[in-house]
Design a protein around this motif. Structure first.
Motif, PDB file in Angstrom:
ATOM      1  N   THR A  31      33.315  37.006  41.703  1.00  0.00           N
ATOM      2  CA  THR A  31      33.100  36.882  43.145  1.00  0.00           C
ATOM      3  C   THR A  31      32.874  35.433  43.544  1.00  0.00           C
ATOM      4  OG1 THR A  31      32.177  39.083  43.211  1.00  0.00           O
ATOM      5  CG2 THR A  31      31.744  37.719  45.097  1.00  0.00           C
ATOM      6  N   THR A  32      32.255  34.657  42.683  1.00  0.00           N
ATOM      7  CA  THR A  32      32.065  33.249  43.029  1.00  0.00           C
ATOM      8  C   THR A  32      33.419  32.604  43.324  1.00  0.00           C
ATOM      9  OG1 THR A  32      30.109  33.164  41.599  1.00  0.00           O
ATOM     10  CG2 THR A  32      31.082  31.056  42.232  1.00  0.00           C
ATOM     11  N   MET A  33      34.397  32.857  42.464  1.00  0.00           N
ATOM     12  CA  MET A  33      35.729  32.270  42.692  1.00  0.00           C
ATOM     13  C   MET A  33      36.451  32.941  43.851  1.00  0.00           C
ATOM     14  SD  MET A  33      36.002  29.641  41.095  1.00  0.00           S
ATOM     15  CE  MET A  33      37.658  29.181  41.502  1.00  0.00           C
TER      16      MET A  33
ATOM     17  N   VAL B 109      33.606  37.985  54.289  1.00  0.00           N
ATOM     18  CA  VAL B 109      32.662  38.985  53.769  1.00  0.00           C
ATOM     19  C   VAL B 109      32.487  38.808  52.260  1.00  0.00           C
ATOM     20  CG1 VAL B 109      32.158  41.454  53.526  1.00  0.00           C
ATOM     21  CG2 VAL B 109      33.498  40.643  55.488  1.00  0.00           C
ATOM     22  N   ASP B 110      31.262  38.523  51.835  1.00  0.00           N
ATOM     23  CA  ASP B 110      30.938  38.575  50.405  1.00  0.00           C
ATOM     24  C   ASP B 110      30.604  40.033  50.119  1.00  0.00           C
ATOM     25  OD1 ASP B 110      29.892  38.561  47.886  1.00  0.00           O
ATOM     26  OD2 ASP B 110      28.292  37.118  48.295  1.00  0.00           O
ATOM     27  N   GLY B 111      31.580  40.734  49.542  1.00  0.00           N
ATOM     28  CA  GLY B 111      31.398  42.167  49.313  1.00  0.00           C
ATOM     29  C   GLY B 111      31.402  42.497  47.848  1.00  0.00           C
TER      30      GLY B 111
ATOM     31  N   ILE C  58      35.621  40.356  46.403  1.00  0.00           N
ATOM     32  CA  ILE C  58      35.289  41.637  45.751  1.00  0.00           C
ATOM     33  C   ILE C  58      35.192  41.410  44.243  1.00  0.00           C
ATOM     34  CG2 ILE C  58      35.967  44.074  45.505  1.00  0.00           C
ATOM     35  CD1 ILE C  58      38.076  43.526  47.715  1.00  0.00           C
ATOM     36  N   ASP C  59      34.254  42.106  43.645  1.00  0.00           N
ATOM     37  CA  ASP C  59      34.082  42.020  42.209  1.00  0.00           C
ATOM     38  C   ASP C  59      34.667  43.254  41.546  1.00  0.00           C
ATOM     39  OD1 ASP C  59      32.826  41.181  39.781  1.00  0.00           O
ATOM     40  OD2 ASP C  59      31.480  40.093  41.120  1.00  0.00           O
ATOM     41  N   CYS C  60      35.276  43.098  40.416  1.00  0.00           N
ATOM     42  CA  CYS C  60      35.792  44.274  39.701  1.00  0.00           C
ATOM     43  C   CYS C  60      35.051  44.498  38.392  1.00  0.00           C
ATOM     44  CB  CYS C  60      37.289  44.118  39.458  1.00  0.00           C
ATOM     45  SG  CYS C  60      38.167  43.867  41.010  1.00  0.00           S
ATOM     46  N   HIS C  61      34.467  43.420  37.825  1.00  0.00           N
ATOM     47  CA  HIS C  61      33.692  43.643  36.585  1.00  0.00           C
ATOM     48  C   HIS C  61      32.326  44.260  36.888  1.00  0.00           C
ATOM     49  CE1 HIS C  61      33.108  39.034  37.108  1.00  0.00           C
ATOM     50  NE2 HIS C  61      32.154  39.629  37.771  1.00  0.00           N
ATOM     51  N   LYS C  62      31.944  44.315  38.154  1.00  0.00           N
ATOM     52  CA  LYS C  62      30.694  45.011  38.474  1.00  0.00           C
ATOM     53  C   LYS C  62      31.022  46.503  38.623  1.00  0.00           C
ATOM     54  CE  LYS C  62      28.315  41.133  40.785  1.00  0.00           C
ATOM     55  NZ  LYS C  62      29.022  40.097  40.083  1.00  0.00           N
TER      56      LYS C  62
END
Ligand SMILES: Cc1ncc(COP(=O)(O)O)c(C=O)c1O
Length: 461
Positions: free
Chosen positions: A142-144, A258-260, A287-291
């Motif tokens: 998500t940072t990237m 949006v930081d989602g 969006i994060d996928c490893h979470k």
């Protein structure tokens, strides 16, 4: 002497056997490694050897010394930070993709990686209710994703003043104003600092008691403003009021990002989708996928409504040998050029769970967060947040007592949780984000927390 083919076959079979042993025993072991297992890592240290050795020896050393020193984040009782496990299909795809060793930068380097990114892009946009023609980049985290989306935002708002930031940089550029909530995640501030927009130049909007940005406290917005909102507060799981903020921003011509990271996945469930009302009206999303999508590290998605802004912000210059095509070229949507094909695991995870399986995983984890809260409240401890998603904050009394409970929970090994500060209070954070977490894992972990907390409290007058 074995032929090369035979020795590779033996090595991979041995790897599969060792990895299978690790994966199938994960719930029987303690979550944090023992200090003595961490100390044994010294066996991996030393000067670079002078001569090669058998890869099987390297594997054995890595497994024998390395595996006991891992944290069982991929098991069912890890509740620290916001960390998912690895779905079986995603892990299997990761192994196969490792064998393929594809460079996902360009269509011509890996048709399969490029095609699977297109499939995952379409599935994700549809699943999360985001605009179907958005540009999507497969980034590390998500940072990237925040960085890439904010690079697109910076490019777009400066272009409105006739400024080309990609060519001319930020020296003497017209001002860009960035608005964030008081509870903005540090990764957004890090992205702003890397983009030359500065962590401290932001306008900060106060948040309410759950950490939601107060829409009534927004400053006047204009077309040179980027508003960063959050879907899923890292402590409470709360959502900024996207509908109101997006409406205000749209009327003023401002960009909304949006930081989602994990919260956007709530959109897959009719139960939680109302929390995300209006999120789809924004201009970009991280969006994060490893979470919560439970694929192996490292995996995130940047989504930008108007794909050309992302493409312009991340475009490399032309080099004659880098053939361009009219198809979607993966590297035009990410800061990296050469990279691993992380879309393959995402495709496998989504293909195996399908729509109903993804929804079930999200709803189960949210229900389990409530179960934790119920068990802890019933034992007399204070839950500090409204448990609206998968995050629970609990206090075990004084700050010192709470810190001692956290330390002892981590040392006990039944489960693992970290600590935080919430609105001046010291709290333990529980984040339920793994496909592997069963209700029994929750009951066992909650019982361990209660046992440890009671013993900590009774040990001090
Ligand atoms: C809301 C939010 N944004 C950003 C991040 C950073 O994610 P990553 O570590 O994948 O960069 C997190 C991590 O927990 C998060 O919760």
């Amino acid at each position: 002497m074995l032929s090369r083919e035979a020795s590779v076959k033996e090595l991979l079979a041995e790897t599969a056997a060792r990895a299978t042993r690790y994966g199938t025993k994960i719930n029987d072991r303690r979550v944090a490694p023992l200090p003595e297992d961490v100390a044994r890592l010294d066996a991996l240290v030393g000067p670079l050897p002078e001569y090669p050795c058998d890869p099987a020896e390297v594997l054995a050393l890595l497994d024998d010394i390395g595996s006991p020193a891992t944290v069982a984040t991929t098991g069912g009782r890890y509740f620290g930070f916001v960390i998912g496990g690895t779905l079986p299909a995603a892990l299997a795809a990761n192994w196969l993709a490792g064998a393929w060793d594809q460079n996902a930068a360009m269509q011509v380097m890996s048709p399969v990686a490029a095609r699977l990114e297109e499939v995952v892009q379409a599935w994700t946009l549809e699943l999360l209710g985001l605009p179907r023609n958005s540009g999507v980049g497969f980034v590390t985290c998500t940072t990237m994703a925040n960085f890439s989306a904010l690079a697109a935002a910076r490019s777009a708002v400066l272009a409105r003043s006739g400024w080309n930031v990609e060519e001319d940089g930020l020296f003497e550029a017209p001002p860009v104003r960035v608005v964030v909530g008081e509870e903005v995640h540090v990764s957004v501030l890090k992205a702003l600092s890397m983009l030359g927009l500065g962590r401290s130049r932001v306008v900060t909007v106060p948040a309410d008691e759950q950490g939601r940005m107060r829409a009534d406290a927004l400053p006047p917005l204009d077309e040179h403003t980027i508003v960063c909102i959050q879907a899923g507060n890292v402590n409470t799981g709360a959502f900024d009021p996207a509908k109101e903020i997006c409406a205000r921003a749209q009327a003023a011509g401002a960009w909304v990002h949006v930081d989602g990271a994990f919260g956007l996945w709530g959109a897959v469930s009719p139960k939680y989708a109302p929390l995300l009302d209006g999120v789809g009206d924004a201009d970009s999303w991280a969006i994060d996928c490893h979470k919560w999508m439970n694929v192996p590290y490292d995996s995130g998605l940047v989504v930008v409504r108007e794909a050309e802004h992302l493409g312009r912000a991340l475009a490399a210059g032309n080099a004659a040998y880098l053939a361009q095509s009219s198809a979607r070229e993966p590297w035009q949507f990410t800061p990296d050029s050469s990279r691993r094909a992380r879309g393959i695991e995402l495709w496998a995870a989504m293909r195996s769970l399908a729509r109903t399986g993804i929804r079930e995983m999200i709803e189960r984890n949210c229900r389990q967060a409530k179960l934790f809260a119920d068990r802890l409240r019933a034992a007399g401890f204070a839950v500090l947040n409204d448990v609206v998603l998968n995050q629970v904050l609990v206090s075990f009394g004084s700050p010192d007592q709470t810190r001692r409970v956290i330390t002892e929970v981590q040392a006990d090994g039944t489960c693992w949780c970290g600590g935080t500060q919430w609105r001046g209070q010291t709290a333990m954070r529980i984040s339920v984000s793994s496909w592997a977490t069963s209700d029994e894992d929750v009951e066992r972990s909650a019982a361990a927390m209660v046992r440890i907390a009671k013993s900590v409290i009774s040990s001090r007058p």
